[in-house]
Enzyme design. Structure first.
Site, PDB file in Angstrom:
ATOM      1  N   GLY A  98      56.380  19.659 -30.385  1.00 38.83           N
ATOM      2  CA  GLY A  98      56.603  18.247 -30.651  1.00 38.83           C
ATOM      3  C   GLY A  98      58.039  17.807 -30.824  1.00 38.83           C
ATOM      4  O   GLY A  98      58.392  16.689 -30.478  1.00 38.83           O
ATOM      5  N   GLU A 155      61.628  18.611 -37.410  1.00 39.92           N
ATOM      6  CA  GLU A 155      60.177  18.500 -37.174  1.00 39.92           C
ATOM      7  C   GLU A 155      59.861  17.103 -36.630  1.00 39.92           C
ATOM      8  O   GLU A 155      60.531  16.128 -36.965  1.00 39.92           O
ATOM      9  CB  GLU A 155      59.480  18.777 -38.510  1.00 39.92           C
ATOM     10  CG  GLU A 155      57.998  18.549 -38.585  1.00 39.92           C
ATOM     11  CD  GLU A 155      57.158  19.511 -37.755  1.00 39.92           C
ATOM     12  OE1 GLU A 155      57.382  19.553 -36.538  1.00 39.92           O
ATOM     13  OE2 GLU A 155      56.277  20.183 -38.315  1.00 39.92           O
ATOM     14  N   ASP A 156      58.844  17.029 -35.816  1.00 36.98           N
ATOM     15  CA  ASP A 156      58.503  15.736 -35.210  1.00 36.98           C
ATOM     16  C   ASP A 156      57.857  14.786 -36.210  1.00 36.98           C
ATOM     17  O   ASP A 156      58.238  13.627 -36.337  1.00 36.98           O
ATOM     18  CB  ASP A 156      57.611  15.912 -33.966  1.00 36.98           C
ATOM     19  CG  ASP A 156      56.332  16.708 -34.241  1.00 36.98           C
ATOM     20  OD1 ASP A 156      56.154  17.226 -35.362  1.00 36.98           O
ATOM     21  OD2 ASP A 156      55.504  16.797 -33.314  1.00 36.98           O
ATOM     22  N   ASP A 179      52.428  14.878 -41.591  1.00 40.43           N
ATOM     23  CA  ASP A 179      51.174  14.162 -41.800  1.00 40.43           C
ATOM     24  C   ASP A 179      50.611  14.652 -43.140  1.00 40.43           C
ATOM     25  O   ASP A 179      51.013  14.171 -44.196  1.00 40.43           O
ATOM     26  CB  ASP A 179      50.282  14.488 -40.592  1.00 40.43           C
ATOM     27  CG  ASP A 179      48.957  13.765 -40.577  1.00 40.43           C
ATOM     28  OD1 ASP A 179      48.905  12.611 -41.004  1.00 40.43           O
ATOM     29  OD2 ASP A 179      47.960  14.357 -40.131  1.00 40.43           O
ATOM     30  N   LYS A 236      54.272  10.231 -42.040  1.00 37.42           N
ATOM     31  CA  LYS A 236      53.041   9.498 -42.377  1.00 37.42           C
ATOM     32  C   LYS A 236      52.783   9.727 -43.855  1.00 37.42           C
ATOM     33  O   LYS A 236      51.877  10.479 -44.229  1.00 37.42           O
ATOM     34  CB  LYS A 236      51.869  10.048 -41.568  1.00 37.42           C
ATOM     35  CG  LYS A 236      51.788   9.578 -40.140  1.00 37.42           C
ATOM     36  CD  LYS A 236      50.453  10.007 -39.558  1.00 37.42           C
ATOM     37  CE  LYS A 236      50.437   9.869 -38.064  1.00 37.42           C
ATOM     38  NZ  LYS A 236      49.255  10.499 -37.461  1.00 37.42           N
ATOM     39  N   VAL A 267      50.015   8.810 -33.031  1.00 37.25           N
ATOM     40  CA  VAL A 267      51.038   8.382 -32.072  1.00 37.25           C
ATOM     41  C   VAL A 267      51.240   9.414 -30.971  1.00 37.25           C
ATOM     42  O   VAL A 267      51.021  10.610 -31.169  1.00 37.25           O
ATOM     43  CB  VAL A 267      52.386   8.086 -32.780  1.00 37.25           C
ATOM     44  CG1 VAL A 267      52.281   6.841 -33.648  1.00 37.25           C
ATOM     45  CG2 VAL A 267      52.878   9.280 -33.595  1.00 37.25           C
ATOM     46  N   ARG A 311      53.771  13.588 -23.877  1.00 36.33           N
ATOM     47  CA  ARG A 311      55.016  13.967 -24.559  1.00 36.33           C
ATOM     48  C   ARG A 311      56.235  13.367 -23.868  1.00 36.33           C
ATOM     49  O   ARG A 311      57.273  13.165 -24.482  1.00 36.33           O
ATOM     50  CB  ARG A 311      55.187  15.495 -24.540  1.00 36.33           C
ATOM     51  CG  ARG A 311      54.183  16.246 -25.383  1.00 36.33           C
ATOM     52  CD  ARG A 311      54.648  17.694 -25.530  1.00 36.33           C
ATOM     53  NE  ARG A 311      53.570  18.589 -25.925  1.00 36.33           N
ATOM     54  CZ  ARG A 311      53.180  18.791 -27.181  1.00 36.33           C
ATOM     55  NH1 ARG A 311      53.773  18.153 -28.170  1.00 36.33           N
ATOM     56  NH2 ARG A 311      52.210  19.635 -27.444  1.00 36.33           N
TER      57      ARG A 311
HETATM   58  P1  IMP Z   1      50.507  18.248 -40.865  1.00 38.27           P
HETATM   59  O1  IMP Z   1      50.415  19.729 -41.040  1.00 38.27           O
HETATM   60  O2  IMP Z   1      49.191  17.583 -41.143  1.00 38.27           O
HETATM   61  O3  IMP Z   1      51.642  17.615 -41.614  1.00 38.27           O
HETATM   62  O4  IMP Z   1      50.688  17.981 -39.338  1.00 38.27           O
HETATM   63  C1  IMP Z   1      51.890  18.145 -38.720  1.00 38.27           C
HETATM   64  C2  IMP Z   1      51.693  18.326 -37.238  1.00 38.27           C
HETATM   65  O5  IMP Z   1      50.557  17.610 -36.760  1.00 38.27           O
HETATM   66  C3  IMP Z   1      52.867  17.769 -36.472  1.00 38.27           C
HETATM   67  O6  IMP Z   1      53.873  18.733 -36.293  1.00 38.27           O
HETATM   68  C4  IMP Z   1      52.229  17.334 -35.168  1.00 38.27           C
HETATM   69  O7  IMP Z   1      52.216  18.409 -34.271  1.00 38.27           O
HETATM   70  C5  IMP Z   1      50.811  16.984 -35.531  1.00 38.27           C
HETATM   71  N1  IMP Z   1      50.606  15.532 -35.696  1.00 38.27           N
HETATM   72  C6  IMP Z   1      50.358  14.854 -36.842  1.00 38.27           C
HETATM   73  N2  IMP Z   1      50.214  13.544 -36.620  1.00 38.27           N
HETATM   74  C7  IMP Z   1      50.390  13.374 -35.284  1.00 38.27           C
HETATM   75  C8  IMP Z   1      50.383  12.200 -34.429  1.00 38.27           C
HETATM   76  O8  IMP Z   1      50.197  11.045 -34.847  1.00 38.27           O
HETATM   77  N3  IMP Z   1      50.615  12.455 -33.112  1.00 38.27           N
HETATM   78  C9  IMP Z   1      50.834  13.690 -32.617  1.00 38.27           C
HETATM   79  N4  IMP Z   1      50.855  14.792 -33.374  1.00 38.27           N
HETATM   80  C10 IMP Z   1      50.637  14.643 -34.705  1.00 38.27           C
END
Ligand code: IMP
Length: 176
Positions: free
Chosen positions: A44, A99-100, A103, A131, A153, A165
């Protein structure tokens, strides 16, 4: 409705360019003389990393790590898998994770722990999109590009099922 597809623009190209330049200036100021290692989280963050480093006019190293937290679809599985590791040692180095998106925070929390175990001088995090309302674990984000609402997104590195992407802007996924 049909297949899920990119819809409304959430972060446009000029906004991305402007905010990334600001992040780069802050990072350059904070890390001058420290030769940080910027660790991009694949896949990402590849586009964000490429644009970000071009705005940081100090000596730095780059490396990449590949993690997988999503099996498929739009919600975190909660499981984080190391797909491919760094290519350089980071002991005694200042590390900045690039990091992209954050969440739930599970991926970044896991990665920070993994990198801290390698005895770097410091580990901080720079994320393009936060987020914040979805957070499940407490985590410090040192540089944040944009705080975005709880919408899935795509574009500018973000994918849905491996697609989108390559869009030069961030859009909301519609029809999912
Ligand atoms: P987390 O572990 O829930 O914080 O998720 C992080 C990862 O989930 C990011 O590095 C993304 O790869 C993916 N991710 C979370 N939200 C999105 C989104 O809205 N679009 C695309 N990838 C997402």
């Amino acid at each position: 409705m049909g297949e899920p597809h990119p819809g409304r623009v959430v972060i446009g190209e000029p906004e991305l360019r402007g905010r990334i330049a600001e992040l780069g200036q802050a990072i350059a100021r904070d890390y001058a003389g420290r030769e940080p290692v910027l660790v991009g989280v694949l896949q990402g963050a590849f586009m964000f990393m490429a644009d970000l480093v071009r705005t940081i006019p100090i000596d730095l190293a780059t490396d990449f790590i590949s993690l997988s937290s999503y099996e498929a679809g739009t919600r975190s599985s909660g499981r984080v898998r190391l797909v491919s590791d760094l290519s350089i040692p980071i002991a005694d180095r200042h590390v900045l994770i690039v990091e992209d998106i954050v969440d739930t925070g599970l991926t970044l929390a896991h990665l920070k722990k993994n990198l801290e175990a390698r005895r770097p001088k410091s580990v901080r995090a720079c994320v393009l999109a936060d987020k914040a309302e979805r957070r499940q674990v407490e985590i410090t984000l040192d540089y944040v590009g944009f705080t975005i609402p709880d919408v899935y997104v795509v574009g500018y590195g973000f994918d849905y099922g491996g697609l989108y992407r390559n869009l030069p802007y961030v859009a909301a996924l519609e029809g999912a």
